[in-house]
Design an enzyme around this catalytic site. Structure first.
Site, PDB file in Angstrom:
ATOM      1  N   ASP A  63      38.150 -68.618 -34.587  1.00  0.00           N
ATOM      2  CA  ASP A  63      37.425 -69.204 -33.739  1.00  0.00           C
ATOM      3  C   ASP A  63      35.929 -69.083 -34.156  1.00  0.00           C
ATOM      4  O   ASP A  63      35.446 -67.954 -34.591  1.00  0.00           O
ATOM      5  CB  ASP A  63      37.514 -68.407 -32.353  1.00  0.00           C
ATOM      6  CG  ASP A  63      36.426 -68.959 -31.309  1.00  0.00           C
ATOM      7  OD1 ASP A  63      35.547 -69.452 -31.808  1.00  0.00           O
ATOM      8  OD2 ASP A  63      36.551 -68.572 -30.234  1.00  0.00           O
ATOM      9  N   SER A 143      27.039 -85.417 -36.786  1.00  0.00           N
ATOM     10  CA  SER A 143      27.451 -86.545 -35.898  1.00  0.00           C
ATOM     11  C   SER A 143      26.251 -87.755 -35.906  1.00  0.00           C
ATOM     12  O   SER A 143      25.129 -87.080 -36.471  1.00  0.00           O
ATOM     13  CB  SER A 143      27.759 -86.276 -34.442  1.00  0.00           C
ATOM     14  OG  SER A 143      27.741 -87.546 -33.843  1.00  0.00           O
ATOM     15  N   TYR A 156      25.694 -81.911 -26.406  1.00  0.00           N
ATOM     16  CA  TYR A 156      26.372 -82.068 -27.617  1.00  0.00           C
ATOM     17  C   TYR A 156      25.201 -82.681 -28.579  1.00  0.00           C
ATOM     18  O   TYR A 156      25.283 -82.421 -29.849  1.00  0.00           O
ATOM     19  CB  TYR A 156      27.333 -83.472 -27.461  1.00  0.00           C
ATOM     20  CG  TYR A 156      27.771 -83.730 -28.738  1.00  0.00           C
ATOM     21  CD1 TYR A 156      29.301 -82.919 -29.245  1.00  0.00           C
ATOM     22  CD2 TYR A 156      27.697 -84.971 -29.383  1.00  0.00           C
ATOM     23  CE1 TYR A 156      29.853 -83.487 -30.434  1.00  0.00           C
ATOM     24  CE2 TYR A 156      28.331 -85.486 -30.436  1.00  0.00           C
ATOM     25  CZ  TYR A 156      29.474 -84.660 -31.083  1.00  0.00           C
ATOM     26  OH  TYR A 156      29.878 -85.157 -32.172  1.00  0.00           O
ATOM     27  N   LYS A 160      23.733 -81.349 -32.330  1.00  0.00           N
ATOM     28  CA  LYS A 160      23.821 -82.045 -33.536  1.00  0.00           C
ATOM     29  C   LYS A 160      22.524 -82.100 -34.381  1.00  0.00           C
ATOM     30  O   LYS A 160      22.283 -81.918 -35.473  1.00  0.00           O
ATOM     31  CB  LYS A 160      24.523 -83.131 -33.163  1.00  0.00           C
ATOM     32  CG  LYS A 160      25.965 -83.105 -32.968  1.00  0.00           C
ATOM     33  CD  LYS A 160      26.862 -82.360 -33.965  1.00  0.00           C
ATOM     34  CE  LYS A 160      28.215 -82.306 -33.303  1.00  0.00           C
ATOM     35  NZ  LYS A 160      29.119 -81.496 -34.229  1.00  0.00           N
TER      36      LYS A 160
END
Length: 304
Positions: A63, A143, A156, A160
């Protein structure tokens, strides 16, 4: 640069983009360590390597938010291979929802995996790469969200953007050691990344987002069927590493977006005179950045 017999660790390397990278690296003759969480994906990956005649990777359960486990993995890599040449920080979660309703748990989970996981990999494993001397490489997979924001991807996107800033700065720091550093910004890829919200850990259960509608999420997941093959993404990453590109874009369909960003950024700059003292500080900053990219270690004294 030749990659034969180089040792690479890929986080999240048994599915999706990570597995695409692993396959590209295997074809280039690299020895692999792949981290995983899902036993079925690990088994599928092991079967692929055996079926295609490649040496079995070292599979490491991880993890990426677990710093103690990362420290253990550093020791395991040293014991098994005696070195590490390439680190690919790839593992992440794709979780979406309106930022104005997000809870602390939403921030802690998404940022903890997508940014914290990269940090943990760098802190634990970069010393092993440095020990090997020039020729190593760090790849941080972000991304296109590192450049493009949207109404359903606030946290998110923040994660990034953070990976982008960290990677661009780290590249300067690693250049004096002869170690490359690349930011990868893939876009739509044929993976199962859309189902991350179904795997939310209990520790982060108190979400501010609406409860997951599985049917809606599965419909969203159909978009991924149109995505790029993960192996193609992996091959493009390998090619960019070989050129020591600081920035690796894998998808070509974003020229209009970057044109809009460029034009909007220029238009937002005030149209006024700049005091000479301020102009000089920025000149020194640019000069220091160019020198750092060329391999010079930069200190605060170089900025004034």
């Amino acid at each position: 640069m030749g990659w034969t017999q180089k040792v690479a660790l890929v986080t999240g390397g048994v599915s999706g983009i990570g597995f695409g990278v692993a396959r590209a690296f295997a074809a280039a003759g690299m020895r692999l360590a792949l981290t995983y969480r899902d036993e079925a994906h690990r088994a599928d990956a092991a079967h692929w390597f055996a079926q295609n005649g490649y040496d079995a990777p070292l599979f490491l359960k991880l993890d990426v938010t677990d710093r103690a486990r990362f420290a253990d993995i550093a020791q395991e890599l040293d014991a098994h291979f005696g070195r590490l040449d390439v680190l690919v920080n790839n593992a992440g979660v794709s979780v979406f929802g309106p930022t104005d309703t997000a809870s602390h748990a939403d921030y802690d989970w998404i940022m903890g995996v997508n940014f914290g996981g990269v940090v943990n990999g760098i802190v634990a494993l970069l010393p092993l790469i440095k020990r090997g001397g020039p020729g190593g490489h760090v790849v941080n997979v972000a991304s296109m969200a590192a450049y493009l924001s949207g109404p359903q991807a606030g946290i998110y996107t923040a994660s990034k953007f953070a990976v982008r800033g960290l990677t661009e700065s780290l590249r300067y720091n690693l250049a004096p050691f002869g170690i490359g550093c690349s930011l990868v910004c893939p876009a739509l890829t044929k993976t199962n990344a859309w189902d991350s919200a179904l795997k939310r850990p209990d520790a982060f259960a108190q979400s501010g987002f609406a409860p997951v509608d599985r049917a809606e999420l599965e419909q969203f997941g159909t978009a991924f069927d149109a995505g790029m093959d993960p192996l193609e993404v992996g091959e493009k990453i390998l090619a960019g590493m070989t050129r020591n590109d600081g920035l690796i874009f894998t998808h070509p369909e974003f020229a209009d977006d970057f044109r809009e960003i460029y034009e909007a950024s220029l238009a937002a700059l005030p149209d006024e005179e700049v005091p000479e003292a301020r102009r000089e500080i920025e000149r020194l900053r640019r000069e220091a950045a160019r020198a750092a990219a060329g391999g010079k270690a930069i200190g605060l004294a170089d900025l004034t």
